[in-house]
Scaffold this active site. Structure first.
Site, PDB file in Angstrom:
ATOM      1  N   LYS A   7       0.748  -1.252   0.028  1.00  0.00           N
ATOM      2  CA  LYS A   7       0.138   0.008  -0.088  1.00  0.00           C
ATOM      3  C   LYS A   7       0.732   1.205   0.011  1.00  0.00           C
ATOM      4  CE  LYS A   7      -2.751   0.172   3.690  1.00  0.00           C
ATOM      5  NZ  LYS A   7      -1.479   0.657   4.643  1.00  0.00           N
ATOM      6  N   THR A  43       4.034   1.523  -0.932  1.00  0.00           N
ATOM      7  CA  THR A  43       4.546   1.436  -2.077  1.00  0.00           C
ATOM      8  C   THR A  43       3.610   2.020  -3.417  1.00  0.00           C
ATOM      9  OG1 THR A  43       5.928  -0.250  -1.665  1.00  0.00           O
ATOM     10  CG2 THR A  43       6.013   0.196  -4.140  1.00  0.00           C
ATOM     11  N   ARG A  78       2.467   8.251   7.219  1.00  0.00           N
ATOM     12  CA  ARG A  78       2.848   8.039   8.504  1.00  0.00           C
ATOM     13  C   ARG A  78       4.246   7.820   8.741  1.00  0.00           C
ATOM     14  NH1 ARG A  78      -0.279   3.154  10.289  1.00  0.00           N
ATOM     15  NH2 ARG A  78       0.097   2.504   8.248  1.00  0.00           N
ATOM     16  N   ALA A 110      -2.991   1.191  12.700  1.00  0.00           N
ATOM     17  CA  ALA A 110      -4.419   0.885  12.467  1.00  0.00           C
ATOM     18  C   ALA A 110      -5.190  -0.032  13.254  1.00  0.00           C
ATOM     19  CB  ALA A 110      -4.673   1.009  11.038  1.00  0.00           C
ATOM     20  N   PHE A 123       3.033  -8.144  -9.527  1.00  0.00           N
ATOM     21  CA  PHE A 123       4.132  -9.308  -9.162  1.00  0.00           C
ATOM     22  C   PHE A 123       4.693 -10.112 -10.391  1.00  0.00           C
ATOM     23  CE2 PHE A 123       3.147  -7.914  -5.056  1.00  0.00           C
ATOM     24  CZ  PHE A 123       4.138  -8.535  -3.977  1.00  0.00           C
ATOM     25  N   TRP A 180       6.714  -0.589  -8.153  1.00  0.00           N
ATOM     26  CA  TRP A 180       8.051  -1.170  -7.312  1.00  0.00           C
ATOM     27  C   TRP A 180       9.206  -1.132  -8.321  1.00  0.00           C
ATOM     28  CZ3 TRP A 180      11.385  -5.202  -7.783  1.00  0.00           C
ATOM     29  CH2 TRP A 180      11.939  -5.552  -6.242  1.00  0.00           C
TER      30      TRP A 180
END
Length: 557
Positions: free
Chosen positions: A71, A73, A94, A273, A381, A409
């Site tokens: 997330k 990334t 964060r 979270a 991926f 990525w």
């Protein structure tokens, strides 16, 4: 392929003053922490917040699995890609906690060619915010225990002290402890315990405060204990809110860093979270909103946790609702939700993907309940097959939601251009009509809990322990029964049982205890066996870490 840290260390960073210029900030607006990190001065914040407000994109995800979702990334890659297509974009994230960094989850700086830098600093001590929050929390503990020792003028019942100490590490040995042993000169003996720093109410208070005065007011309202007559005792009663605010006076200022591709990024605040509200600071998000045409931010774990809390807890304080929600998923993770073992994820399995899609479908439906446009980002991926990608796109289209592959990525912003274009197009063509799933002012705690369990999780019933029921009566007495609810729940399942993957239904969620966070402005509901102090795994990530003779980090992802 290079590792994340090798990519990071090979990147030539721009001076942070140069990054600040993109936000129309000068060197005088910054408080420098070396060449590549800075905090924003309050005078600059006041000026920035007078500028027009941009669009807000919230990135969330499916329920996480050991297969990984990426997330952060995707959040970073989307921000870079939006800048690449000519949209002035700022990122708000964060801060990582040393607990997961040295444990099992990892850091929070993205990966591959979608990272915020300097990743080593951000994942370790950064600008000292975590230390300041830890110090303020434990200073309050020391001042409270000193009050007990010095005569207990307020009549605090030592058996009903609810304020815990914290440390920014996973340390199960500290969950339950005894303090004050060794005779009268060493304090008043009582049971105590430690939470992880990111679960501290002071973390939540800092992240939800709009300025120093708001910070002091929220600190003052923190409930730390009860008297022998069972009346609440606050930080204001102890008269120490000023001292705590003094410790936090620099920590409240947003931190400015950059991505590999020099997109400005505010990285500030780090509540988990699953046991807290999971969003970066109001000040960081608000500053980003007034610095760019688009702000990309993320909320922790899945849309059932960070996503829901962003919308129900952060939005009222932020004063801005998202213009669009991006839900991140991977084919690998969806196959795990469909029953495939981690060792078999590289093999094509269309049936498992179709079964596991139920988890993504539930999150799509949940975000639409808030009246927000949704786009799905498939974090790609190398093991994903053409048939699996085609099937996932067809399943998303059947849910009337746009979907794009994200290869950030591997390819950086180039791998997120299609996603960026779709996000912009969707925002321009759709109108966000935000609506809460319950009445914040009129629904009581039980009604809010049951709405979240039934509407967001898909459960059928809520069971309250005897202690929780007694607490509900107490909260009503003190007028806390209309506050928002922050659910503390496993991140791995929509239910409170981490073994129930996919989209379970007709389950019961058990509330074992409530924790009042009156300074933060919400009530935490502890479900199942969720812990506010995690433990380390058998082989923690710290075993792979080292530093060379020149001071360069090794093995930090």
């Amino acid at each position: 392929m290079k590792t994340d840290i090798e990519i990071s260390q090979a990147t030539e960073l721009a001076p942070i003053t140069q990054i600040a210029e993109k936000l129309n900030l000068t060197a005088e607006d910054l408080e420098l922490y070396g060449k590549y990190k800075a905090k924003i001065d309050f005078s600059a914040l006041d000026r920035i917040h007078q500028q027009p407000e941009g669009k807000l994109i919230l990135v969330t995800s499916i329920n996480p699995t050991p297969a990984g979702e990426g997330k952060s990334t995707v959040t970073i890659g989307l921000g870079d890609a939006l800048n690449k297509i000519g949209k002035n974009t700022v990122i708000a994230l964060r801060e990582p906690s040393l607990g997961p960094v040295m444990g099992i989850k990892g850091g929070a700086t993205g990966g591959g060619y979608a990272q915020v830098l300097p990743m080593e600093d951000i994942n370790l001590h950064f600008t000292g915010d975590m230390h300041a929050i830890t110090t303020a929390n434990n200073a309050l503990s020391a001042l409270l225990d000193n009050h007990l020792h010095q005569g207990n003028e307020l009549g605090i019942d030592p058996r009903r002290v609810i304020w815990k100490r914290v440390v920014d590490l996973n340390d199960r040995e500290l969950r339950h402890i005894t303090v004050g042993l060794g005779g009268p000169i060493n304090g008043v003996p009582r049971e105590d315990g430690f939470d992880i720093t990111v679960a501290s109410e002071i973390m939540a208070v800092l992240c939800l405060s709009t300025d120093i005065q708001d910070l002091k007011k929220r600190l003052s309202n923190i409930v730390v204990a009860y008297t022998y007559d069972r009346e609440p005792i606050t930080v204001g009663d102890l008269k120490v809110e000023g001292a705590l605010a003094l410790i936090l006076k620099d920590a409240i200022k947003p931190n400015l860093v950059q991505t590999i591709y020099q997109t400005p990024a505010f990285v500030h605040g780090g509540p988990f979270a699953n046991i807290a509200h999971g969003c970066n600071s109001i000040l960081a998000t608000n500053t980003a909103l007034h610095c760019g045409d688009y702000t990309v931010t993320e909320a922790g774990f899945g849309a059932d946790l960070g996503g829901e809390k962003f919308l129900d807890i952060k939005v009222p304080s932020l004063g801005k609702t998202p213009d669009l929600v991006v839900i991140v998923a991977t084919i690998r993770a969806l196959k795990m939700h469909g029953g495939v073992a981690k060792s078999d994820l590289s093999a094509e399995n269309l049936e498992a993907l179709k079964t596991g899609f139920s988890n993504l479908a539930k999150h799509i439906a949940n975000m639409k309940k808030y009246g927000l446009p949704v786009v799905v980002a498939i974090n790609e991926f190398i093991s994903d097959t053409d048939k699996e990608i085609t099937l996932l796109k067809e399943l998303c289209e059947a849910e009337d939601v746009k979907v794009e592959l994200a290869s950030v990525w591997e390819k950086g912003p180039e791998g997120g251009v299609d996603l960026a274009n779709t996000v912009v197009q969707t925002i321009e063509e759709s109108e966000a009509k935000f609506t809460s799933i319950f009445s914040r002012e009129h629904d009581d705690i039980e009604e809010k809990v049951e709405t979240i369990v039934k509407e967001i999780y898909g459960g059928s019933e809520v069971n309250y322990s005897k202690k929780a029921k007694q607490q509900l009566a107490t909260f009503k007495k003190y007028g806390w029964d209309r506050l928002p609810v922050c659910m503390a729940k496993t991140q791995y399942s929509l239910s409170d049982d981490p073994a129930k993957l996919g989209a379970p239904s007709d389950f019961t969620v058990t509330i074992r205890e409530f924790v009042p966070k009156i300074g933060a402005g919400f009530i935490v509901a502890l479900t199942g066996d969720v812990m506010t102090m995690p433990g380390l795994p058998k082989k923690p990530a710290a075993l792979n870490m080292d530093v060379d003779a020149e001071g360069n980090a090794i093995g930090l992802f």
